[in-house]
Scaffold this active site. Sequence first.
Site, mmCIF file in Angstrom:
data_model
loop_
_atom_site.group_PDB
_atom_site.id
_atom_site.type_symbol
_atom_site.label_atom_id
_atom_site.label_comp_id
_atom_site.label_asym_id
_atom_site.label_seq_id
_atom_site.Cartn_x
_atom_site.Cartn_y
_atom_site.Cartn_z
ATOM 1 N N HIS A 1 5.456 2.468 4.608
ATOM 2 C CA HIS A 1 6.888 2.140 4.691
ATOM 3 C C HIS A 1 7.678 2.803 3.558
ATOM 4 O O HIS A 1 8.749 2.336 3.188
ATOM 5 C CB HIS A 1 7.074 0.622 4.670
ATOM 6 C CG HIS A 1 6.536 -0.047 3.436
ATOM 7 N ND1 HIS A 1 5.920 -1.275 3.447
ATOM 8 C CD2 HIS A 1 6.522 0.338 2.129
ATOM 9 C CE1 HIS A 1 5.569 -1.618 2.217
ATOM 10 N NE2 HIS A 1 5.930 -0.645 1.402
ATOM 11 N N HIS B 1 10.256 -6.161 -1.402
ATOM 12 C CA HIS B 1 10.135 -5.523 -2.723
ATOM 13 C C HIS B 1 11.268 -5.926 -3.666
ATOM 14 O O HIS B 1 11.524 -5.241 -4.647
ATOM 15 C CB HIS B 1 10.159 -4.001 -2.586
ATOM 16 C CG HIS B 1 9.093 -3.417 -1.721
ATOM 17 N ND1 HIS B 1 9.086 -3.536 -0.355
ATOM 18 C CD2 HIS B 1 8.005 -2.669 -2.039
ATOM 19 C CE1 HIS B 1 8.039 -2.881 0.147
ATOM 20 N NE2 HIS B 1 7.361 -2.356 -0.854
ATOM 21 N N HIS C 1 -1.877 3.291 -3.545
ATOM 22 C CA HIS C 1 -0.796 3.867 -4.358
ATOM 23 C C HIS C 1 -0.498 3.015 -5.579
ATOM 24 O O HIS C 1 -0.720 1.811 -5.576
ATOM 25 C CB HIS C 1 0.471 4.149 -3.555
ATOM 26 C CG HIS C 1 1.193 2.981 -2.934
ATOM 27 N ND1 HIS C 1 0.612 2.077 -2.079
ATOM 28 C CD2 HIS C 1 2.502 2.606 -3.015
ATOM 29 C CE1 HIS C 1 1.517 1.210 -1.647
ATOM 30 N NE2 HIS C 1 2.673 1.505 -2.218
HETATM 31 C C1 DHB Z 1 6.688 4.253 -2.501
HETATM 32 C C2 DHB Z 1 5.722 3.485 -1.819
HETATM 33 C C3 DHB Z 1 6.006 2.142 -1.500
HETATM 34 O O1 DHB Z 1 5.119 1.325 -0.857
HETATM 35 C C4 DHB Z 1 7.206 1.582 -1.853
HETATM 36 O O2 DHB Z 1 7.446 0.303 -1.491
HETATM 37 C C5 DHB Z 1 8.164 2.331 -2.536
HETATM 38 C C6 DHB Z 1 7.895 3.666 -2.856
HETATM 39 C C7 DHB Z 1 6.432 5.682 -2.818
HETATM 40 O O3 DHB Z 1 5.309 6.184 -2.664
HETATM 41 O O4 DHB Z 1 7.389 6.367 -3.216
HETATM 42 FE FE FE Z 2 5.839 -0.732 -0.715
#
Ligand code: DHB
Ligand code: FE
Length: 282
Positions: free
Chosen positions: A12, A59, A195
Amino acid sequence: MAKILGGLTSSHIPAIGNAIAKEMYEDPYWKPFFDGYPRVRAWLEEHKPDVAINIYNDHGLGFFLDKMPTFAIGAAHEYKNDDEGWGIPQLPPFPGDAKFSWHIIEHMVGNEFDITSCQELAVDHGFTVPMQLFWPGLEQNPNFPRAIPISANTVQHPIPTLKRALAFGRALREAILSYPENIKVVVLGTGGLSHQLDGERAGFINKEFDKMCMEKIVTDPDALTKISREELVLNAGAQGTEFLMWMMMRGALGDKVNLLHSNYHIPISNTASGLMLMECVN
Ligand code: DHB
Ligand code: FE
């Protein structure tokens, strides 16, 4: 009775929202990512779900660190999107299904899942970007479904365990299947895969771990419940905790699923992007 057609996973990442706004589908950076989606859209066009239950992690738009529900379910007639500061164009409100939401909330609380019910909830990129990817054009798309957002805390520790996430999904399955209306439901799990956006390990990606998760979530999701929250952060990065959404979705699909499509692409922005389409067997 309501029927669960299957489950979808998608990253997302906000940058995807910008790439959609700029129609960068053929751009060499974006093409391998966007090329994963037509197969899933064809399945959605074939089956035309009436409702999308969108399991995502807020978030900081709908909830913030001062008040962070572990599990929250939308019970609104519509869900507004708002500016989060990522530069993504703001989207029109998403139509909900308040009656179905309350049925789910009743069932989940009756099943001893303590839910925050939200008669107003602003939905962020965790919810909106996958909706755009799966139903291009949103309300202009003739198959655009009603949506029910379900958010779980992956932001402020203590977050739920993978075991609890899978159990939540299983209770959600019972809730959906006990709804007396003849509607078709698809369940989304958004976010992930590995990530980390900040700190010393910013940019961290773990392909081996992601691939293992993508395999086990189909064949043996219970095996993944053995991973502790600390091990999840260690292996998937601080924001790799979003894999909880995938586990919640998977629980709603029942024991056996058919994997119809998957695409793994690294990196998009800072993230390993995982797309999956699993069809329910019964
Ligand atoms: C990114 C990934 C995410 O899950 C998010 O909520 C905000 C940014 C990213 O990789 O930039
Ligand atoms: Fe995210």
